[in-house]
Write a protein that holds these residues in place. Sequence first.
Motif, PDB file in Angstrom:
ATOM      1  N   SER A 140       0.785  -1.210   0.016  1.00 28.77           N
ATOM      2  CA  SER A 140       0.083   0.081  -0.158  1.00 28.77           C
ATOM      3  C   SER A 140       0.961   1.376  -0.041  1.00 28.77           C
ATOM      4  O   SER A 140       0.276   2.353  -0.408  1.00 28.77           O
ATOM      5  CB  SER A 140      -0.826   0.015   1.276  1.00 28.77           C
ATOM      6  N   ALA A 141       2.097   1.196   0.403  1.00 28.51           N
ATOM      7  CA  ALA A 141       2.932   2.278   0.534  1.00 28.51           C
ATOM      8  C   ALA A 141       3.374   2.860  -0.723  1.00 28.51           C
ATOM      9  O   ALA A 141       3.576   4.063  -1.293  1.00 28.51           O
ATOM     10  CB  ALA A 141       4.364   2.172   1.301  1.00 28.51           C
ATOM     11  N   GLN A 142       3.247   1.744  -1.999  1.00 26.37           N
ATOM     12  CA  GLN A 142       3.723   2.214  -3.275  1.00 26.37           C
ATOM     13  C   GLN A 142       2.598   2.912  -3.998  1.00 26.37           C
ATOM     14  O   GLN A 142       2.739   3.649  -5.069  1.00 26.37           O
ATOM     15  CB  GLN A 142       3.903   0.926  -4.131  1.00 26.37           C
ATOM     16  N   PHE A 143       1.246   3.115  -3.325  1.00 27.16           N
ATOM     17  CA  PHE A 143       0.039   3.707  -4.161  1.00 27.16           C
ATOM     18  C   PHE A 143       0.384   5.209  -4.266  1.00 27.16           C
ATOM     19  O   PHE A 143       0.024   5.883  -5.242  1.00 27.16           O
ATOM     20  CB  PHE A 143      -1.105   3.619  -3.385  1.00 27.16           C
ATOM     21  N   ASP A 160       8.302   9.408  -7.758  1.00 23.03           N
ATOM     22  CA  ASP A 160       9.663   8.987  -7.548  1.00 23.03           C
ATOM     23  C   ASP A 160      10.072   9.275  -5.842  1.00 23.03           C
ATOM     24  O   ASP A 160      10.873   9.345  -5.331  1.00 23.03           O
ATOM     25  CB  ASP A 160      10.907   9.980  -7.930  1.00 23.03           C
ATOM     26  N   VAL A 161       8.722   9.002  -5.356  1.00 24.78           N
ATOM     27  CA  VAL A 161       8.869   9.027  -3.644  1.00 24.78           C
ATOM     28  C   VAL A 161       9.649   7.903  -3.017  1.00 24.78           C
ATOM     29  O   VAL A 161      10.359   8.085  -2.088  1.00 24.78           O
ATOM     30  CB  VAL A 161       7.312   8.932  -2.840  1.00 24.78           C
ATOM     31  N   HIS A 162       9.676   6.888  -3.723  1.00 32.50           N
ATOM     32  CA  HIS A 162      10.591   5.738  -3.150  1.00 32.50           C
ATOM     33  C   HIS A 162      11.780   5.513  -4.268  1.00 32.50           C
ATOM     34  O   HIS A 162      12.422   4.322  -4.143  1.00 32.50           O
ATOM     35  CB  HIS A 162       9.799   4.449  -3.213  1.00 32.50           C
ATOM     36  N   GLY A 163      12.250   6.277  -5.198  1.00 34.81           N
ATOM     37  CA  GLY A 163      13.200   6.289  -5.956  1.00 34.81           C
ATOM     38  C   GLY A 163      12.544   5.753  -7.442  1.00 34.81           C
ATOM     39  O   GLY A 163      11.802   4.886  -7.509  1.00 34.81           O
ATOM     40  N   ILE A 175     -12.557   8.644  -1.506  1.00 37.02           N
ATOM     41  CA  ILE A 175     -11.266   8.747  -2.129  1.00 37.02           C
ATOM     42  C   ILE A 175     -10.168   9.501  -1.602  1.00 37.02           C
ATOM     43  O   ILE A 175      -8.978   8.996  -1.486  1.00 37.02           O
ATOM     44  CB  ILE A 175     -11.727   9.494  -3.546  1.00 37.02           C
ATOM     45  N   ILE A 176     -10.569  10.713  -1.125  1.00 31.78           N
ATOM     46  CA  ILE A 176      -9.523  11.595  -0.331  1.00 31.78           C
ATOM     47  C   ILE A 176      -9.026  10.796   0.624  1.00 31.78           C
ATOM     48  O   ILE A 176      -7.806  10.726   1.226  1.00 31.78           O
ATOM     49  CB  ILE A 176     -10.174  12.983   0.088  1.00 31.78           C
ATOM     50  N   ALA A 177     -10.089  10.242   1.684  1.00 30.42           N
ATOM     51  CA  ALA A 177      -9.357   9.283   2.692  1.00 30.42           C
ATOM     52  C   ALA A 177      -8.404   8.234   2.375  1.00 30.42           C
ATOM     53  O   ALA A 177      -7.524   8.009   2.971  1.00 30.42           O
ATOM     54  CB  ALA A 177     -10.521   8.821   3.519  1.00 30.42           C
ATOM     55  N   PHE A 178      -8.769   7.583   1.243  1.00 29.46           N
ATOM     56  CA  PHE A 178      -8.136   6.518   0.941  1.00 29.46           C
ATOM     57  C   PHE A 178      -6.647   6.920   0.562  1.00 29.46           C
ATOM     58  O   PHE A 178      -5.664   6.318   0.710  1.00 29.46           O
ATOM     59  CB  PHE A 178      -8.668   5.847  -0.420  1.00 29.46           C
ATOM     60  N   SER A 233      -0.925   7.529   1.635  1.00 30.26           N
ATOM     61  CA  SER A 233       0.019   8.507   1.662  1.00 30.26           C
ATOM     62  C   SER A 233       0.736   8.258   3.170  1.00 30.26           C
ATOM     63  O   SER A 233       1.950   8.458   3.531  1.00 30.26           O
ATOM     64  CB  SER A 233      -0.351  10.053   1.392  1.00 30.26           C
ATOM     65  N   TRP A 234       0.146   7.983   4.200  1.00 36.93           N
ATOM     66  CA  TRP A 234       0.469   7.871   5.360  1.00 36.93           C
ATOM     67  C   TRP A 234       1.482   6.437   5.572  1.00 36.93           C
ATOM     68  O   TRP A 234       2.542   6.499   6.084  1.00 36.93           O
ATOM     69  CB  TRP A 234      -0.428   7.765   6.487  1.00 36.93           C
ATOM     70  N   GLN A 235       0.888   5.536   4.894  1.00 42.30           N
ATOM     71  CA  GLN A 235       1.431   4.318   4.714  1.00 42.30           C
ATOM     72  C   GLN A 235       3.016   4.378   4.046  1.00 42.30           C
ATOM     73  O   GLN A 235       3.993   3.900   4.424  1.00 42.30           O
ATOM     74  CB  GLN A 235       0.886   3.149   3.845  1.00 42.30           C
TER      75      GLN A 235
END
Length: 925
Positions: free
Chosen positions: A292-295, A302-305, A433-436, A441-443
């Motif tokens: 889920s962190a990849q969403f 590029d948040v994870h490279g 949608i916004i909550a999802f 993003s927090w993940q």
Amino acid sequence: MARSPERRYELLVWALLGLAGALVIGPALLGRGVLLDVGLISRHLPWIADAGVRAGSVWCRGDTVDGVFPAIANIRESLFRGDLPTWSPYEVGGAPLASLPNSAMLNPLTWPYFVLPLWLAPAYVKLLEVVVAVAGMVAFLGRHGVRRSAALLAGLIFATSGFMVMWSNWPQTRVAAFIPALFWALERVVSQRRSRDVALLGLVLGCMILGGFPSVTLYALTAGAVYVVARGSSLYLLRAREWGRFVGAGAAAGLGVVLGVALSAVQLLPFIHDLGVLNLEGRDFAGTHLDSAQFLTTLAPDVHGSCVDGDRFGTVNPVEAIAFLGVGALVLILCAVALPAARGKQPAGRLMLATLLAAVTVVVWLGGPLLSVLDLLPFYASNFIGRATSVFAFLGAALAGYGMDRLLAHAQPPDSSKRRAPTLLVGLSVTLIIAFIAYMSWQAYGQARDLDYTGSFRDALAMPAVLLLVATLAAVLGRGRLRWLGAVVLAAVIALQGGLFAHQLLPLNSRDAFYPTTTTHAFLQQHVGAQRYASGDAMYPATSDFYRLRTPVGHDFTSPRWGDLITAVDPTARQSPTHSYFADRPLAEVAEDRILDQFSVRYWVSGPQRVGGIPDRVPSAGSTDTLRLRDAEISSCVVPGGPLRGIRLFLQAGHAIHDRGVARVNLRVTTPQGVFESERALDRQLRRGPLDVAVAAGPDTSVDAASLPTGGSYEVAVWFDGVRGQVQLRGSAEGAHCAALRPDDGLHLVHSAAGALTFERATALPRIRWAGSSRVVTDPAERVALLQAGILDDQVLLESPDLPVADGSTAELDVRTDEAERIEATVTASGDGYLVVGDSIVRDGWRATVDGQVVDLVYANHAFAGVPVPAGEHQVSLTYTAPGLRTGALVSLGALAVCGLLLLWPLLARRRDPSARSGDQVAAS
């Protein structure tokens, strides 16, 4: 005549499309670079010694350079010779080639490879992908009443999406580019149920299957099936309960799918035949989904490279993880959900796309019960659900097109005859949608915090956050008279973020990096012949297909038996069922490895630092003295005469080389037999300690350095090129201290280059050889152990006592033909025995004959092929015919004829029916 605002806006979108394309792939289209990550090659020896490390490649796309492109190059070269190359003999003992869809040879988007220079073709393949993707999106949304400007913008979003960019130069994008066209064809079939629409569906699906990446087609068809049911229900059941038309629409779609499968039978049937050898049982992805962190990569890629030059922080390969759509697409998706339909517009398309998008999002990033259900169906558990980001990109882009259409029409009063969605439901949907997105993003931030890359994480969010604010303001404030201004701003945001993303992640490498042939490659091409080479820390062996060099490892589907022998040589060699390479080993072990002998590995290539040999003792006097050499400054030393493997120098201190420059240490050894010159590429950071340089023959002598006579002494000159500052060597004002390295490992150094050393293994067996004695060993592990320990050169291990026995005979072999798909030899034997071929060819399609009579092709020495041959003189032939190819070709030709008939039938029927023609004329008048 003045153009309407809508026409001007459409022209603007066209301009943005053209500008983005010109900036992103324009240079490659004009030949000012290669749209392929060939810069990756420069990370490997021996290429790095010639050019240094080249920047700008996505390291995670290595498959395209070492697997996909060499296969295409192999096919192209053979086709130009008038041969269809259904078998490639160069890696992992051989593997099917053009008969399978893996290289997407028959996919129309691949065809630039066969009409353009190889280095130029990738750019035009990408151009065709963009054209097909955008055209398909415009056609699909056009059938839903979405204005063309909004559909063009949706096409731009899809063409610059994460899947379409990150998977470039794999066949994957040549499949995914047809997804919009697939849904267009499905829409036509469901709504019109005509014969020509069935044919169009079959043609589109056939192109996708021939694209060679079945998981994308599988997931697209799954979403398409849901779409057919939902759309058919909307058209025929919810309004009039016309069950006949509903069933007819489903049947027409099913016929189109069957026709598409039949069109691709020419490669699909050989693929099915080959499934038993591909060893896919290890590909179990049941329950596996993207983290889920990849969403968050859907908004900030590029948040994870991004893996450009190895820039990678997260836990997932960025090629798999980045599912970019863009902040502009998000805002338009919210508009599609929140804004009511304009007058005359139907909400069915929006609701279906939104529901499908939500389902795909949950399955890809959260998994859950829906993914568990899908895994129960055939083929789903063996295909990673992450590849469904291709469908996610299409659905998101299409829904964004709906959103732009609604935004442009929002100033018009809604059709009062149509029921508007309740405000509460719309608000709830937007809130969800916004909550999802906030939760995902927090993940993502949690992962960045845990893996300690929050700094780069925040940097990657800066621009998307600003663009999100701009896009939101444009959507909120762009009402009434300002709606065109808001639409312009949104289009600019989409083009800017998508263009920058594609510009960063699409490769543009120098033409000089396009598979350069080093002196080591040239030597092997001249000497390997029918044998093989192997390597440890050099050569990037998975590119061997391109250089037409046989090697036991590589990047292709490997039979389990062949994999057993690879693992026996090096337990760490198997990176996956399709990729293997040997780690570097001590040269003495290389010389003594009996399975390398069985593999017919005649040459072993190592990095230039792995010289081997035993050094002479260096006098201890003055060992603390330091000699400082500047760039190109020459010093000298003297070593006793005798056989040479190399010269050892001694660094007194570490030394930093230029970051990306090419630095070398050079030697010139003067002997009575001639002058030997050598060079060695240096690492960017030299460490204190020994510095070994191999010795090879210079241009003025052909004497082998390893056979120099003992006695006398040799003068050695040494200097450095490309270094900064001073290199500190052990030595004095009189010169450097050095030691001779004497051969001792059973290998023969036959070629020395700055970036690689090539050793000859005298014990390697011929790839095609005679075995006059046999031994039955039924246990696979015991067979491998015996091979590892070493068997007689003329012995063959068999696995069944029912096979003919070799009676200790000898034989003369005359190998007349040794080609990819044909081996022919004359055998003159004193008794019964086996012709052994050290290839992985005991599989469907390979046939052996002796004097024209078909005989069994049996396993020999666990993974090789053996042909039983009786005493006397015999003609032995082994030939390959891709199984299922001929039948598949007939089915495909028949399906193509059916498609042509279905497309032409309305015209033929109209010509035969005079009343239809007259009716058409009356209607036209």
